[in-house]
Design a protein around this motif. Structure first.
Motif, PDB file in Angstrom:
ATOM      1  N   SER A  33      16.863 -60.840   0.304  1.00 19.74           N
ATOM      2  CA  SER A  33      17.314 -59.692   0.480  1.00 19.74           C
ATOM      3  C   SER A  33      16.670 -58.409  -0.140  1.00 19.74           C
ATOM      4  O   SER A  33      16.317 -57.382   0.386  1.00 19.74           O
ATOM      5  CB  SER A  33      18.852 -59.588  -0.154  1.00 19.74           C
ATOM      6  OG  SER A  33      19.654 -60.528   0.860  1.00 19.74           O
ATOM      7  N   GLN A  34      16.245 -58.763  -1.575  1.00 22.06           N
ATOM      8  CA  GLN A  34      15.321 -57.918  -2.195  1.00 22.06           C
ATOM      9  C   GLN A  34      13.919 -57.468  -1.555  1.00 22.06           C
ATOM     10  O   GLN A  34      13.656 -56.363  -1.654  1.00 22.06           O
ATOM     11  CB  GLN A  34      15.065 -58.394  -3.567  1.00 22.06           C
ATOM     12  CG  GLN A  34      16.346 -58.429  -4.466  1.00 22.06           C
ATOM     13  CD  GLN A  34      16.197 -58.959  -5.862  1.00 22.06           C
ATOM     14  OE1 GLN A  34      15.166 -59.645  -6.176  1.00 22.06           O
ATOM     15  NE2 GLN A  34      17.150 -58.915  -6.827  1.00 22.06           N
ATOM     16  N   MET A  35      13.391 -58.413  -0.958  1.00 26.12           N
ATOM     17  CA  MET A  35      12.154 -58.501  -0.279  1.00 26.12           C
ATOM     18  C   MET A  35      12.456 -57.169   1.054  1.00 26.12           C
ATOM     19  O   MET A  35      11.677 -56.266   1.119  1.00 26.12           O
ATOM     20  CB  MET A  35      11.699 -59.359   0.168  1.00 26.12           C
ATOM     21  CG  MET A  35      10.413 -59.067   0.810  1.00 26.12           C
ATOM     22  SD  MET A  35       9.829 -60.971   1.612  1.00 26.12           S
ATOM     23  CE  MET A  35      11.164 -61.306   2.906  1.00 26.12           C
ATOM     24  N   GLU A  36      13.587 -57.471   1.577  1.00 24.83           N
ATOM     25  CA  GLU A  36      13.894 -56.566   2.842  1.00 24.83           C
ATOM     26  C   GLU A  36      14.055 -55.314   2.364  1.00 24.83           C
ATOM     27  O   GLU A  36      13.653 -54.258   2.978  1.00 24.83           O
ATOM     28  CB  GLU A  36      14.837 -57.335   3.696  1.00 24.83           C
ATOM     29  CG  GLU A  36      14.417 -58.500   4.331  1.00 24.83           C
ATOM     30  CD  GLU A  36      15.673 -59.211   4.906  1.00 24.83           C
ATOM     31  OE1 GLU A  36      16.929 -58.719   4.892  1.00 24.83           O
ATOM     32  OE2 GLU A  36      15.436 -60.206   5.621  1.00 24.83           O
ATOM     33  N   THR A  62      20.162 -72.034  -2.892  1.00 28.48           N
ATOM     34  CA  THR A  62      20.254 -71.216  -1.709  1.00 28.48           C
ATOM     35  C   THR A  62      20.717 -69.862  -1.864  1.00 28.48           C
ATOM     36  O   THR A  62      19.837 -68.818  -1.238  1.00 28.48           O
ATOM     37  CB  THR A  62      21.080 -71.891  -0.748  1.00 28.48           C
ATOM     38  OG1 THR A  62      20.924 -73.205  -0.297  1.00 28.48           O
ATOM     39  CG2 THR A  62      20.900 -71.158   0.774  1.00 28.48           C
ATOM     40  N   SER A  63      21.363 -69.690  -2.737  1.00 27.92           N
ATOM     41  CA  SER A  63      21.970 -68.167  -2.860  1.00 27.92           C
ATOM     42  C   SER A  63      20.798 -67.560  -3.750  1.00 27.92           C
ATOM     43  O   SER A  63      20.688 -66.386  -3.333  1.00 27.92           O
ATOM     44  CB  SER A  63      23.292 -68.177  -3.709  1.00 27.92           C
ATOM     45  OG  SER A  63      23.105 -68.922  -5.013  1.00 27.92           O
ATOM     46  N   GLU A  64      20.346 -67.945  -4.579  1.00 30.40           N
ATOM     47  CA  GLU A  64      18.930 -67.431  -5.327  1.00 30.40           C
ATOM     48  C   GLU A  64      18.073 -67.093  -4.293  1.00 30.40           C
ATOM     49  O   GLU A  64      17.095 -65.996  -4.457  1.00 30.40           O
ATOM     50  CB  GLU A  64      18.591 -68.283  -6.610  1.00 30.40           C
ATOM     51  CG  GLU A  64      19.592 -68.376  -7.501  1.00 30.40           C
ATOM     52  CD  GLU A  64      19.027 -69.450  -8.635  1.00 30.40           C
ATOM     53  OE1 GLU A  64      18.777 -69.046  -9.883  1.00 30.40           O
ATOM     54  OE2 GLU A  64      18.531 -70.444  -8.262  1.00 30.40           O
ATOM     55  N   LEU A  65      17.710 -67.830  -3.565  1.00 28.30           N
ATOM     56  CA  LEU A  65      16.598 -67.719  -2.239  1.00 28.30           C
ATOM     57  C   LEU A  65      17.195 -66.719  -1.704  1.00 28.30           C
ATOM     58  O   LEU A  65      16.147 -65.615  -1.114  1.00 28.30           O
ATOM     59  CB  LEU A  65      16.484 -69.134  -1.486  1.00 28.30           C
ATOM     60  CG  LEU A  65      15.476 -68.806  -0.538  1.00 28.30           C
ATOM     61  CD1 LEU A  65      14.165 -68.411  -0.610  1.00 28.30           C
ATOM     62  CD2 LEU A  65      15.484 -70.116   0.678  1.00 28.30           C
ATOM     63  N   GLU A  66      18.393 -66.421  -1.193  1.00 26.38           N
ATOM     64  CA  GLU A  66      18.784 -65.400  -0.326  1.00 26.38           C
ATOM     65  C   GLU A  66      18.851 -64.142  -1.007  1.00 26.38           C
ATOM     66  O   GLU A  66      18.375 -63.162  -0.219  1.00 26.38           O
ATOM     67  CB  GLU A  66      20.219 -65.869   0.169  1.00 26.38           C
ATOM     68  CG  GLU A  66      20.446 -66.871   1.265  1.00 26.38           C
ATOM     69  CD  GLU A  66      21.857 -67.252   1.766  1.00 26.38           C
ATOM     70  OE1 GLU A  66      22.559 -66.731   0.807  1.00 26.38           O
ATOM     71  OE2 GLU A  66      21.962 -68.104   2.530  1.00 26.38           O
ATOM     72  N   THR A  67      18.984 -64.198  -2.295  1.00 27.39           N
ATOM     73  CA  THR A  67      18.988 -62.791  -2.957  1.00 27.39           C
ATOM     74  C   THR A  67      17.615 -62.284  -2.961  1.00 27.39           C
ATOM     75  O   THR A  67      17.278 -61.271  -2.824  1.00 27.39           O
ATOM     76  CB  THR A  67      19.350 -62.750  -4.413  1.00 27.39           C
ATOM     77  OG1 THR A  67      20.966 -63.336  -4.382  1.00 27.39           O
ATOM     78  CG2 THR A  67      19.375 -61.975  -5.313  1.00 27.39           C
ATOM     79  N   SER A  68      16.806 -63.247  -3.293  1.00 25.36           N
ATOM     80  CA  SER A  68      15.293 -62.743  -3.368  1.00 25.36           C
ATOM     81  C   SER A  68      14.677 -62.287  -1.928  1.00 25.36           C
ATOM     82  O   SER A  68      13.882 -61.187  -1.815  1.00 25.36           O
ATOM     83  CB  SER A  68      14.320 -63.736  -3.929  1.00 25.36           C
ATOM     84  OG  SER A  68      14.221 -64.823  -2.780  1.00 25.36           O
ATOM     85  N   GLU A  75      12.577 -49.353   1.668  1.00 28.37           N
ATOM     86  CA  GLU A  75      12.167 -48.321   0.781  1.00 28.37           C
ATOM     87  C   GLU A  75      10.811 -47.808   0.990  1.00 28.37           C
ATOM     88  O   GLU A  75      10.413 -46.684   0.972  1.00 28.37           O
ATOM     89  CB  GLU A  75      12.300 -48.673  -0.614  1.00 28.37           C
ATOM     90  CG  GLU A  75      13.875 -48.845  -1.114  1.00 28.37           C
ATOM     91  CD  GLU A  75      13.878 -49.369  -2.244  1.00 28.37           C
ATOM     92  OE1 GLU A  75      13.009 -49.507  -3.105  1.00 28.37           O
ATOM     93  OE2 GLU A  75      14.889 -49.336  -3.103  1.00 28.37           O
ATOM     94  N   LEU A  76       9.836 -48.864   1.356  1.00 23.23           N
ATOM     95  CA  LEU A  76       8.362 -48.683   1.562  1.00 23.23           C
ATOM     96  C   LEU A  76       8.230 -47.801   2.823  1.00 23.23           C
ATOM     97  O   LEU A  76       7.488 -46.577   2.887  1.00 23.23           O
ATOM     98  CB  LEU A  76       7.667 -49.779   1.736  1.00 23.23           C
ATOM     99  CG  LEU A  76       6.097 -49.542   1.942  1.00 23.23           C
ATOM    100  CD1 LEU A  76       5.254 -48.691   1.033  1.00 23.23           C
ATOM    101  CD2 LEU A  76       5.476 -51.094   2.086  1.00 23.23           C
ATOM    102  N   LEU A 127       5.739 -57.332  -4.890  1.00 25.36           N
ATOM    103  CA  LEU A 127       6.322 -58.017  -5.882  1.00 25.36           C
ATOM    104  C   LEU A 127       7.724 -58.801  -5.319  1.00 25.36           C
ATOM    105  O   LEU A 127       7.924 -60.008  -5.380  1.00 25.36           O
ATOM    106  CB  LEU A 127       6.845 -57.201  -7.059  1.00 25.36           C
ATOM    107  CG  LEU A 127       7.612 -57.985  -8.220  1.00 25.36           C
ATOM    108  CD1 LEU A 127       6.827 -58.841  -8.715  1.00 25.36           C
ATOM    109  CD2 LEU A 127       8.034 -57.021  -9.329  1.00 25.36           C
ATOM    110  N   ALA A 128       8.304 -58.112  -4.317  1.00 21.35           N
ATOM    111  CA  ALA A 128       9.480 -58.706  -3.775  1.00 21.35           C
ATOM    112  C   ALA A 128       9.067 -59.816  -2.791  1.00 21.35           C
ATOM    113  O   ALA A 128       9.678 -60.894  -2.848  1.00 21.35           O
ATOM    114  CB  ALA A 128      10.294 -57.646  -3.162  1.00 21.35           C
ATOM    115  N   VAL A 129       7.834 -59.494  -2.150  1.00 21.34           N
ATOM    116  CA  VAL A 129       7.296 -60.644  -1.393  1.00 21.34           C
ATOM    117  C   VAL A 129       6.900 -61.762  -2.145  1.00 21.34           C
ATOM    118  O   VAL A 129       7.223 -62.978  -1.733  1.00 21.34           O
ATOM    119  CB  VAL A 129       6.173 -60.389  -0.612  1.00 21.34           C
ATOM    120  CG1 VAL A 129       5.442 -61.399   0.198  1.00 21.34           C
ATOM    121  CG2 VAL A 129       6.566 -59.077   0.383  1.00 21.34           C
TER     122      VAL A 129
END
Length: 389
Positions: free
Chosen positions: A154-157, A146-152, A162-163, A127-129
């Motif tokens: 970071s969530q993916m990483e 740009t900040s919204e892109l960076e947040t997403s 966690e995986l 989902l994060a990807v």
């Protein structure tokens, strides 16, 4: 009357003096005769001729305590109940061969939970990807900041981390499941089984002992003179055992063991401490013994001979000819066929002969027996063993 008395007295004194003189004469001539007889007397003795022989240096030990060079316990890596043992005492095993199984009932449950955690983490990561990819497209169209892109991103990483953690946790539990199978740490024979099926054990508990009998060893304390007799130690040795002097062994000789009095084993002197370069009355040796046939077992053996396989050609005499070992001497037949004593220096020896490095020459004759009560200078006639043969 007086004249007659003096005449008798005179005759008596003359006769007494004559008898005393004759007695003195007999005493002197008899002593001289005895001395002449003793001087001309020849005593018969037995001896041996000094000659070159092949000597096999040896070291004799009263007893040794033979031990295997390699042995290892089978140790549990997990708590649980011994479900089954696949081997019996005395059975030969190879390294990593399964020998038993332990059941830990918590492992299957923990593995199920780990599978669920991995699945959940995989879903969150996918989902994060997806969100991060969508935001990249929107950011390219200036639809998001740009900040919204960076947040997403970071969530993916974070989801990926966690995986990875969930997968590592599952791998560790999977490894614990693998620990339920007990394997042999070395190749050898199962010597002892400590625990039986049905026993509950903790992590770190020894279950069985595996012993490799192919290489045995023993330590022994040896006098400096005896250990020097078999130096140097980089040559080949063999070890001989006395079958009649054995104590309890791991095999039954009467049931068909190939061991007999002529059996020898390859041996190696692996350590001498302190080394020969240091002064010491007693040294500790370590001897490695090749037992790849598995004939010898753990325990005490008596009447041991460590024999050097390569012979030394040396000027030698029988050991029985040597006396006063602290300052070795021998009786010899001198050039005038009289008894004499020689000081010698000894070298390599075996059970019968000893090398002579000083004091004798080839062809000399040493006396073996019959010298008791004889003084040096006594004329002797020697029966030389080598000449009779």
């Amino acid at each position: 009357m007086k004249k007659f008395y003096f005449t008798v007295t005179f005759v008596t004194l003359v006769l007494s003096a004559a008898f005393m003189g004759y007695g003195l004469y007999l005493n002197i001539t008899s002593a001289s005769h005895i001395e002449t007889m003793l001087a001309s007397r020849t005593v018969s003795l037995s001896g041996s001729r000094v000659s070159y022989r092949d000597l096999y240096a040896e070291l004799r030990l009263d007893h040794i305590d033979l031990r295997p060079r390699m042995q290892a316990d089978v140790i549990t890596q997990i708590d649980g109940e011994i479900e089954e043992l696949y081997v019996t005492q005395g059975q030969n095993v190879e390294r990593d061969q399964p020998i038993g199984r332990i059941v830990n009932y918590d492992v299957p449950l923990a593995l199920s939970r780990a599978d669920a955690d991995v699945a959940k983490a995989e879903a969150a990561y996918l989902l994060a990807v997806s969100v991060a990819e969508r935001n990249r497209r929107l950011a390219a169209e200036d639809a998001i900041s740009t900040s919204e892109l960076e947040t997403s991103v970071s969530q993916m990483e974070a989801s990926k981390a966690e995986l990875d953690a969930a997968r590592v946790a599952r791998q560790q539990i999977e490894q614990q499941r693998g620990f339920q199978v007990l394997t042999a740490p070395i190749s050898g024979s199962v010597s002892i089984i400590y625990r039986q099926p049905g026993n509950f054990v903790d992590k770190g508990t020894p279950i069985a002992l595996v012993v490799n009998y192919s290489k045995m060893y023993f330590n022994a304390l040896v006098n400096d003179e005896d250990i020097r007799n078999i130096a140097p130690f980089d040559e080949k040795f063999s070890l001989q055992l006395n079958i009649m002097s054995m104590f309890e062994k791991a095999f039954d000789v009467s049931s068909g063991s190939p061991f007999d009095e002529s059996t020898v084993f390859n041996a190696e002197i692996s350590d001498v401490s302190p080394p020969l370069g240091e002064n010491a009355a007693v040294r500790r040796i370590t001897c490695e013994v090749d037992n790849h046939l598995g004939i010898m077992g753990i325990g005490l053996y008596c009447d041991i001979i460590i024999l050097k396989e390569a012979a030394k050609r040396a000027l030698a005499i029988p050991l029985s000819a040597v006396f006063d070992l602290n300052a070795p001497k021998v009786h010899v037949r001198d050039a005038d066929s009289t008894l004499a004593v020689r000081r010698i220096r000894m070298g390599v020896r075996d059970d019968t002969y000893v090398e002579v490095t000083e004091g004798l020459e080839e062809g000399d004759v040493v006396i073996l027996s019959g010298v008791e009560g004889l003084d040096p200078g006594t004329r002797i006639d020697v029966f030389v063993e080598e000449d009779i043969l």
